[in-house]
Design a protein around this motif. Structure first.
Motif, PDB file in Angstrom:
ATOM      1  N   GLY A 298      18.185 -43.736  47.058  1.00 48.78           N
ATOM      2  CA  GLY A 298      18.142 -42.637  46.290  1.00 48.78           C
ATOM      3  C   GLY A 298      16.804 -42.617  45.377  1.00 48.78           C
ATOM      4  O   GLY A 298      16.566 -41.973  44.569  1.00 48.78           O
ATOM      5  N   LEU A 299      16.024 -43.543  45.819  1.00 50.54           N
ATOM      6  CA  LEU A 299      14.586 -43.456  45.126  1.00 50.54           C
ATOM      7  C   LEU A 299      13.585 -42.740  45.638  1.00 50.54           C
ATOM      8  O   LEU A 299      13.282 -42.427  46.826  1.00 50.54           O
ATOM      9  CB  LEU A 299      13.993 -45.202  45.450  1.00 50.54           C
ATOM     10  CG  LEU A 299      12.696 -45.407  44.585  1.00 50.54           C
ATOM     11  CD1 LEU A 299      13.046 -45.532  42.929  1.00 50.54           C
ATOM     12  CD2 LEU A 299      12.118 -46.717  45.110  1.00 50.54           C
ATOM     13  N   THR A 300      12.902 -42.094  44.495  1.00 46.64           N
ATOM     14  CA  THR A 300      11.677 -41.311  44.982  1.00 46.64           C
ATOM     15  C   THR A 300      10.374 -41.996  44.211  1.00 46.64           C
ATOM     16  O   THR A 300      10.291 -42.158  43.410  1.00 46.64           O
ATOM     17  CB  THR A 300      11.867 -39.996  44.545  1.00 46.64           C
ATOM     18  OG1 THR A 300      12.798 -39.273  45.020  1.00 46.64           O
ATOM     19  CG2 THR A 300      10.495 -39.195  44.798  1.00 46.64           C
ATOM     20  N   GLY A 301       9.189 -42.187  45.178  1.00 42.58           N
ATOM     21  CA  GLY A 301       8.251 -42.890  44.519  1.00 42.58           C
ATOM     22  C   GLY A 301       8.167 -44.329  44.668  1.00 42.58           C
ATOM     23  O   GLY A 301       9.016 -44.904  45.638  1.00 42.58           O
ATOM     24  N   GLN A 328      12.000 -55.443  53.561  1.00 40.79           N
ATOM     25  CA  GLN A 328      10.446 -55.318  53.893  1.00 40.79           C
ATOM     26  C   GLN A 328      10.454 -55.794  55.494  1.00 40.79           C
ATOM     27  O   GLN A 328       9.916 -55.124  56.203  1.00 40.79           O
ATOM     28  CB  GLN A 328       9.467 -56.074  53.076  1.00 40.79           C
ATOM     29  CG  GLN A 328       9.300 -55.746  51.916  1.00 40.79           C
ATOM     30  CD  GLN A 328       8.436 -56.483  51.241  1.00 40.79           C
ATOM     31  OE1 GLN A 328       7.280 -56.496  51.145  1.00 40.79           O
ATOM     32  NE2 GLN A 328       9.035 -57.323  50.315  1.00 40.79           N
ATOM     33  N   ALA A 329      11.478 -56.854  55.874  1.00 42.47           N
ATOM     34  CA  ALA A 329      11.379 -57.390  57.218  1.00 42.47           C
ATOM     35  C   ALA A 329      12.056 -56.410  58.213  1.00 42.47           C
ATOM     36  O   ALA A 329      11.706 -56.281  59.448  1.00 42.47           O
ATOM     37  CB  ALA A 329      12.079 -58.677  57.330  1.00 42.47           C
ATOM     38  N   GLU A 330      12.773 -55.423  57.818  1.00 45.22           N
ATOM     39  CA  GLU A 330      13.546 -54.547  58.569  1.00 45.22           C
ATOM     40  C   GLU A 330      12.637 -53.394  58.600  1.00 45.22           C
ATOM     41  O   GLU A 330      13.105 -52.371  59.437  1.00 45.22           O
ATOM     42  CB  GLU A 330      15.029 -54.204  57.785  1.00 45.22           C
ATOM     43  CG  GLU A 330      15.959 -55.324  57.868  1.00 45.22           C
ATOM     44  CD  GLU A 330      17.429 -54.901  57.124  1.00 45.22           C
ATOM     45  OE1 GLU A 330      17.317 -53.693  56.692  1.00 45.22           O
ATOM     46  OE2 GLU A 330      18.070 -55.594  56.943  1.00 45.22           O
ATOM     47  N   GLY A 331      11.797 -53.178  57.877  1.00 46.00           N
ATOM     48  CA  GLY A 331      11.151 -52.035  57.744  1.00 46.00           C
ATOM     49  C   GLY A 331      11.530 -50.733  56.991  1.00 46.00           C
ATOM     50  O   GLY A 331      11.149 -49.617  57.083  1.00 46.00           O
ATOM     51  N   ALA A 332      12.349 -51.313  55.898  1.00 45.37           N
ATOM     52  CA  ALA A 332      13.136 -49.988  55.105  1.00 45.37           C
ATOM     53  C   ALA A 332      12.507 -49.955  53.852  1.00 45.37           C
ATOM     54  O   ALA A 332      12.491 -48.845  53.201  1.00 45.37           O
ATOM     55  CB  ALA A 332      14.443 -50.373  54.784  1.00 45.37           C
ATOM     56  N   VAL A 333      11.476 -51.050  53.459  1.00 44.49           N
ATOM     57  CA  VAL A 333      10.705 -50.920  52.415  1.00 44.49           C
ATOM     58  C   VAL A 333       9.544 -51.507  52.396  1.00 44.49           C
ATOM     59  O   VAL A 333       9.526 -52.338  53.381  1.00 44.49           O
ATOM     60  CB  VAL A 333      11.532 -51.723  51.161  1.00 44.49           C
ATOM     61  CG1 VAL A 333      10.765 -51.891  49.848  1.00 44.49           C
ATOM     62  CG2 VAL A 333      12.867 -50.993  50.634  1.00 44.49           C
ATOM     63  N   LYS A 334       8.615 -51.006  51.757  1.00 47.87           N
ATOM     64  CA  LYS A 334       7.008 -51.602  52.097  1.00 47.87           C
ATOM     65  C   LYS A 334       6.497 -51.866  50.568  1.00 47.87           C
ATOM     66  O   LYS A 334       6.868 -51.250  49.631  1.00 47.87           O
ATOM     67  CB  LYS A 334       6.374 -50.764  52.756  1.00 47.87           C
ATOM     68  CG  LYS A 334       5.996 -49.300  51.888  1.00 47.87           C
ATOM     69  CD  LYS A 334       5.182 -48.306  52.874  1.00 47.87           C
ATOM     70  CE  LYS A 334       4.536 -46.964  52.429  1.00 47.87           C
ATOM     71  NZ  LYS A 334       3.961 -46.213  53.265  1.00 47.87           N
ATOM     72  N   LYS A 335       5.630 -52.933  50.572  1.00 46.63           N
ATOM     73  CA  LYS A 335       5.097 -53.199  49.508  1.00 46.63           C
ATOM     74  C   LYS A 335       3.675 -52.480  49.378  1.00 46.63           C
ATOM     75  O   LYS A 335       3.043 -52.368  50.310  1.00 46.63           O
ATOM     76  CB  LYS A 335       4.796 -54.715  49.323  1.00 46.63           C
ATOM     77  CG  LYS A 335       4.152 -55.106  48.013  1.00 46.63           C
ATOM     78  CD  LYS A 335       3.646 -56.897  48.282  1.00 46.63           C
ATOM     79  CE  LYS A 335       4.754 -57.726  48.436  1.00 46.63           C
ATOM     80  NZ  LYS A 335       4.311 -59.147  48.738  1.00 46.63           N
ATOM     81  N   VAL A 336       3.368 -52.092  47.873  1.00 41.58           N
ATOM     82  CA  VAL A 336       1.976 -51.347  48.083  1.00 41.58           C
ATOM     83  C   VAL A 336       1.548 -51.976  46.577  1.00 41.58           C
ATOM     84  O   VAL A 336       2.270 -52.436  45.867  1.00 41.58           O
ATOM     85  CB  VAL A 336       2.301 -49.878  47.644  1.00 41.58           C
ATOM     86  CG1 VAL A 336       2.869 -49.071  48.851  1.00 41.58           C
ATOM     87  CG2 VAL A 336       3.398 -49.515  46.393  1.00 41.58           C
ATOM     88  N   GLN A 345       8.022 -49.254  47.795  1.00 41.05           N
ATOM     89  CA  GLN A 345       8.470 -48.070  48.275  1.00 41.05           C
ATOM     90  C   GLN A 345       9.433 -47.668  49.224  1.00 41.05           C
ATOM     91  O   GLN A 345       9.203 -48.627  50.128  1.00 41.05           O
ATOM     92  CB  GLN A 345       7.133 -47.463  48.590  1.00 41.05           C
ATOM     93  CG  GLN A 345       7.282 -45.729  48.758  1.00 41.05           C
ATOM     94  CD  GLN A 345       5.840 -45.235  48.883  1.00 41.05           C
ATOM     95  OE1 GLN A 345       4.816 -45.681  49.851  1.00 41.05           O
ATOM     96  NE2 GLN A 345       5.384 -43.941  48.476  1.00 41.05           N
ATOM     97  N   ARG A 346      10.306 -46.858  49.525  1.00 43.06           N
ATOM     98  CA  ARG A 346      11.358 -46.597  50.639  1.00 43.06           C
ATOM     99  C   ARG A 346      10.361 -46.184  51.794  1.00 43.06           C
ATOM    100  O   ARG A 346       9.577 -45.222  51.493  1.00 43.06           O
ATOM    101  CB  ARG A 346      12.285 -45.800  49.900  1.00 43.06           C
ATOM    102  CG  ARG A 346      13.288 -45.488  51.245  1.00 43.06           C
ATOM    103  CD  ARG A 346      14.576 -44.390  50.863  1.00 43.06           C
ATOM    104  NE  ARG A 346      13.621 -43.239  50.820  1.00 43.06           N
ATOM    105  CZ  ARG A 346      14.247 -42.186  50.298  1.00 43.06           C
ATOM    106  NH1 ARG A 346      15.142 -42.299  49.322  1.00 43.06           N
ATOM    107  NH2 ARG A 346      13.391 -40.837  50.477  1.00 43.06           N
TER     108      ARG A 346
END
Length: 353
Positions: A298-301, A328-336, A345-346
């Motif tokens: 449900g996250l935006t941004g 992050q390992a799954e590719g569902a979330v990335k670090k910025v 970020q999603r």
């Protein structure tokens, strides 16, 4: 001079849109009373988070800011204000604490409003703190060509003391009756306060602090657990549009309060819904991983690790860090970003990271 007559204003507000909006807020308030008995520890944690988020948001609306780390340290009184912005933030924190701790015993009088304004500037040496404006002011806006034009002309300096006394009297009269919900009376008061613009500086922040104070006194205390100021900041454009829509002919006593009142009722409903979702999630038997998966869905941004922990107060830092690594390992979330600027970020389905 403008004669404030809340009885007439309240009668005009008894229209379908406003009645429906106040009904939504009442319905959510009923559920909140259950949370207080079922999840007191969770609500205590949410209260501390809301103070931090509310102080940051209300000041950012006025272009007053500091870093996220410094904001938290100032709120926890771990450091002293280092510059003007931080002194402004510390003053807001002081008044907010007063309201949270003593709202039911704080009367709504001109003297109290002056005292709260003085406390807003308690960490600064300014001559206007705790004093009504001594010169007329104008609310202006910048046009596309860069020029400044008057959007609204508030009450004159000479008429300000009597105008504030009048709205305090009207609030006292109509907030105690059984005919109208005291929350409606409170929102009328907030609009009149903004329109009078009684101080040389600090009117916006004072209006939001007074809104919290009056809503708590009316029995609607969602702002303790979910930041109303943050929701106003998020919808700032709509806030100014509602304010502009209600402003015409205010000085003649013919203002349409409905756009402003309906907007703020919508803000409160959004905060109640947020509280519903948080308590529901925190009260479930879901594992930390499931909680954070739902959170990011449900996250935006972007969001920092500290914000993730604030929004999910039952999860430990270790759990948050472990699940973030997995996502992050799954590719569902990335670090910025990096270092103190690190955020998460999603990654939407189909996006290339």
């Amino acid at each position: 001079m403008l004669q404030f007559e809340y009885g007439k204003v309240l009668q005009r507000l008894m229209m379908p849109g406003v009645v429906s909006a106040i009904g939504d807020v009442r319905e959510h308030r009923g559920r909140q009373e259950l949370y207080k008995s079922l999840q007191p520890a969770v609500l205590d944690r949410l209260c501390e988070v809301a103070k931090i988020q509310g102080t940051g948001a209300s000041n950012r609306i006025e272009n007053i800011s500091t870093s996220e780390v410094r904001l938290r340290e100032l709120m926890e009184r771990k450091v002293k204000p280092a510059n003007r912005d931080e002194r402004e933030i510390a003053g807001y924190r002081y008044v907010l604490d007063t309201i949270h701790e003593s709202h039911d015993s704080i009367p709504i009088t001109p003297g109290v409003i002056l005292q709260l304004h003085r406390d807003l500037y308690r960490f600064q040496d300014v001559s206007f703190a705790g004093r009504w404006k001594d010169s007329d002011n104008t609310i202006a806006e910048r046009t596309e060509d860069g020029s400044m034009v008057a959007r609204f002309v508030p009450t004159s300096a000479a008429a300000t003391p009597s105008a504030v006394e009048r709205i305090c009297d009207e609030y006292a009269r109509w907030s105690k009756g059984a005919t109208y919900d005291p929350l409606l009376v409170s929102l009328i008061f907030v609009f009149d306060f903004v329109s009078i613009h009684p101080f040389a500086d600090g009117n916006g922040r004072m209006s939001r602090l007074l809104m919290l104070l009056l809503s708590y006194r009316s029995g609607y205390d969602v702002g303790k657990y979910v930041s109303i100021e943050a929701e106003i900041e998020r919808t700032k454009t709509t806030y100014y549009e509602a304010l502009a829509a209600s402003s015409p002919r205010w000085a003649q006593g013919e203002s349409d309060y409905a756009p402003f009142v309906t907007y703020l009722l919508g803000v409160m409903t959004a905060c109640y819904r947020d509280l519903d979702e948080r308590v529901s999630l925190l009260s479930s038997s879901a594992k930390g991983e499931d909680v954070l998966r739902a959170y990011f869905a449900g996250l935006t941004g972007t969001v920092t690790k500290r914000q993730i922990m604030d929004d999910n107060p039952t999860l430990s830092r270790r759990t948050v860090e472990r699940v973030l690594q997995r996502l992050q390992a799954e590719g569902a979330v990335k670090k910025v970003g990096a270092a103190r600027a690190t955020a998460y970020q999603r990654i939407d389905q189909g996006e290339v990271s």
